[in-house]
Design a protein around this motif. Structure first.
Motif, PDB file in Angstrom:
ATOM      1  N   MET A 154      32.646  42.576  36.049  1.00  0.00           N
ATOM      2  CA  MET A 154      32.623  44.148  36.110  1.00  0.00           C
ATOM      3  C   MET A 154      33.814  44.702  34.679  1.00  0.00           C
ATOM      4  SD  MET A 154      34.622  45.905  38.901  1.00  0.00           S
ATOM      5  CE  MET A 154      36.072  44.570  39.504  1.00  0.00           C
ATOM      6  N   SER A 171      33.143  47.173  32.049  1.00  0.00           N
ATOM      7  CA  SER A 171      34.049  48.697  32.076  1.00  0.00           C
ATOM      8  C   SER A 171      34.309  49.367  30.484  1.00  0.00           C
ATOM      9  CB  SER A 171      34.543  48.535  32.728  1.00  0.00           C
ATOM     10  OG  SER A 171      34.638  48.788  34.477  1.00  0.00           O
ATOM     11  N   THR A 222      41.642  45.818  34.265  1.00  0.00           N
ATOM     12  CA  THR A 222      40.336  46.457  33.702  1.00  0.00           C
ATOM     13  C   THR A 222      40.929  47.820  33.475  1.00  0.00           C
ATOM     14  OG1 THR A 222      39.551  46.325  36.131  1.00  0.00           O
ATOM     15  CG2 THR A 222      38.145  48.266  34.434  1.00  0.00           C
ATOM     16  N   GLU A 263      35.857  49.499  42.209  1.00  0.00           N
ATOM     17  CA  GLU A 263      35.007  50.959  42.024  1.00  0.00           C
ATOM     18  C   GLU A 263      35.472  51.336  40.411  1.00  0.00           C
ATOM     19  OE1 GLU A 263      33.173  52.387  45.971  1.00  0.00           O
ATOM     20  OE2 GLU A 263      32.799  53.591  44.351  1.00  0.00           O
ATOM     21  N   ILE A 286      30.993  51.418  37.656  1.00  0.00           N
ATOM     22  CA  ILE A 286      30.515  49.863  38.319  1.00  0.00           C
ATOM     23  C   ILE A 286      31.624  49.155  39.201  1.00  0.00           C
ATOM     24  CG2 ILE A 286      30.317  47.853  36.469  1.00  0.00           C
ATOM     25  CD1 ILE A 286      30.528  49.504  34.234  1.00  0.00           C
ATOM     26  N   LYS A 287      30.703  48.247  40.477  1.00  0.00           N
ATOM     27  CA  LYS A 287      31.476  47.954  41.279  1.00  0.00           C
ATOM     28  C   LYS A 287      30.801  46.703  41.410  1.00  0.00           C
ATOM     29  CE  LYS A 287      30.692  48.985  46.280  1.00  0.00           C
ATOM     30  NZ  LYS A 287      30.416  47.896  46.721  1.00  0.00           N
ATOM     31  N   HIS A 288      32.404  46.142  42.590  1.00  0.00           N
ATOM     32  CA  HIS A 288      32.631  44.284  42.399  1.00  0.00           C
ATOM     33  C   HIS A 288      32.734  44.400  44.229  1.00  0.00           C
ATOM     34  CE1 HIS A 288      33.966  40.371  42.644  1.00  0.00           C
ATOM     35  NE2 HIS A 288      32.363  39.953  42.338  1.00  0.00           N
TER      36      HIS A 288
END
Ligand SMILES: NC(=O)c1ccc[n+]([C@@H]2O[C@H](COP(=O)([O-])OP(=O)(O)OC[C@H]3O[C@@H](n4cnc5c(N)ncnc54)[C@H](O)[C@@H]3O)[C@@H](O)[C@H]2O)c1
Ligand SMILES: O=C(O)C1=N[C@H](C(=O)O)CCC1
Length: 266
Positions: A135, A139, A170, A218, A230-232
């Motif tokens: 993820m 990103s 992130t 997200e 983009i989600k985990h």
């Protein structure tokens, strides 16, 4: 081939106890000790709800290291004590694999320099779930095309630190490909302090803490007429253990500190 001798700090914790179960299943790892605030002197097997290991529990990391001579420390504790454990491990030639989050950049830089001076491996990873690492990598790629981004991280309500280490990592990865940029209306006003969340170089980060959650993030990118999300989700802490095991296997081959599991994935 001899097994890797491991000590775990925080064995009764949600993550530490999961790590013990991972070690129990791994035929190339040997639990030789634990570090905990309680139960010093007892064997792990004598503590309720922990797996049946005859390793001894210590309340001091240096006493533990001198007693059992481990190869690797797995730290899954709290920001304050986790930093001290990591520093002392490196100083004593024990390779740390650190899942504990909330370290400052200055602390990570200090640990990086210490590991370099000692010439031993160390791994600090804010998220050991393979999907979460992907993820973050996806990103970073998306941020090249969508500089407007907001991160929403959602965790259980027992979490100490906010934003999560994953959200910070992130944002740091996105910073590598995105110039600082103010997002939203230039004259926007928070009528309630904190309404727009935390901010890193103009990227907003929002932290949700609720019972029932484990670990979720997200990353929402905005562009003309479109959004990309983009989600985990981690629904169980077992999701982190493949990455922890990978890091333990790799750290014994390293001679420097690695920040982020993406650096160990091919
Ligand atoms: N990197 C990852 O993939 C990942 C995944 C989940 C959680 N985490 C991080 O791991 C850490 C632990 O999370 P958790 O959900 O297991 O928390 P938790 O509160 O369930 O466990 C923390 C444990 O640390 C112990 N502890 C506190 N002070 C100590 C000390 N001085 N010596 C020894 N043990 C001590 C506590 O007794 C507790 O058992 C947090 O920083 C969290 O952000 C990282
Ligand atoms: O449960 C936690 O606490 C988690 N912490 C890490 C973070 O801060 O990013 C990883 C996800 C779960």
């Amino acid at each position: 081939m001899s097994r890797i001798k491991v000590i775990v700090a925080g064995p009764r914790g949600k993550m530490g106890s999961e790590a013990l179960r991972m070690i129990e299943k791994a035929n190339d790892l040997e639990l030789v000790g634990c570090i905990d605030r309680k139960n010093a002197g007892k064997r792990v097997q004598d503590v309720d709800e922990l797996p049946s290991f005859d390793a001894i529990i210590f309340d001091d990391i240096e006493t533990c290291i001198q007693s059992v001579n481990p190869d690797v420390l797995i730290d899954l504790t709290t920001p304050k004590v986790g930093f001290l454990h990591t520093k002392l491990a490196i100083e004593n030639g024990v390779r740390p694999v650190v899942g504990t989050t909330g370290f400052t950049k200055q602390q990570i830089d200090e640990l990086t320099g210490l590991a370099e001076d000692k010439g031993i491996g160390a791994v600090i990873a804010p998220n050991f779930a393979i999907g979460a690492v992907l993820m973050m990598q996806f990103s970073k790629w998306a941020a090249k095309y969508f500089p407007d981004v907001e991160i929403i991280e959602r965790h259980h309500d027992h979490k100490l630190d906010a934003p999560s280490g994953t959200a910070v990592k992130t944002a740091q990865l996105i910073q590598e490909v995105r110039e600082p940029k103010k997002q939203g209306h230039p004259n926007e006003q928070e009528t309630l302090s904190g309404a727009r969340g935390a901010e890193i170089d103009g990227m907003h980060i929002h932290s949700v803490r609720l019972p029932g959650l484990v670990a979720h993030q997200e990353v929402v990118f905005g562009g003309p007429g479109e959004n990309l999300t983009i989600k985990h989700d981690s629904f169980h802490r077992e999701s982190f253990m493949t990455g922890v095991k990978l890091a333990v296997d790799q750290v014994v081959k390293l001679d420097l500190l690695v920040y982020g599991l993406e650096n160990l994935l091919e």
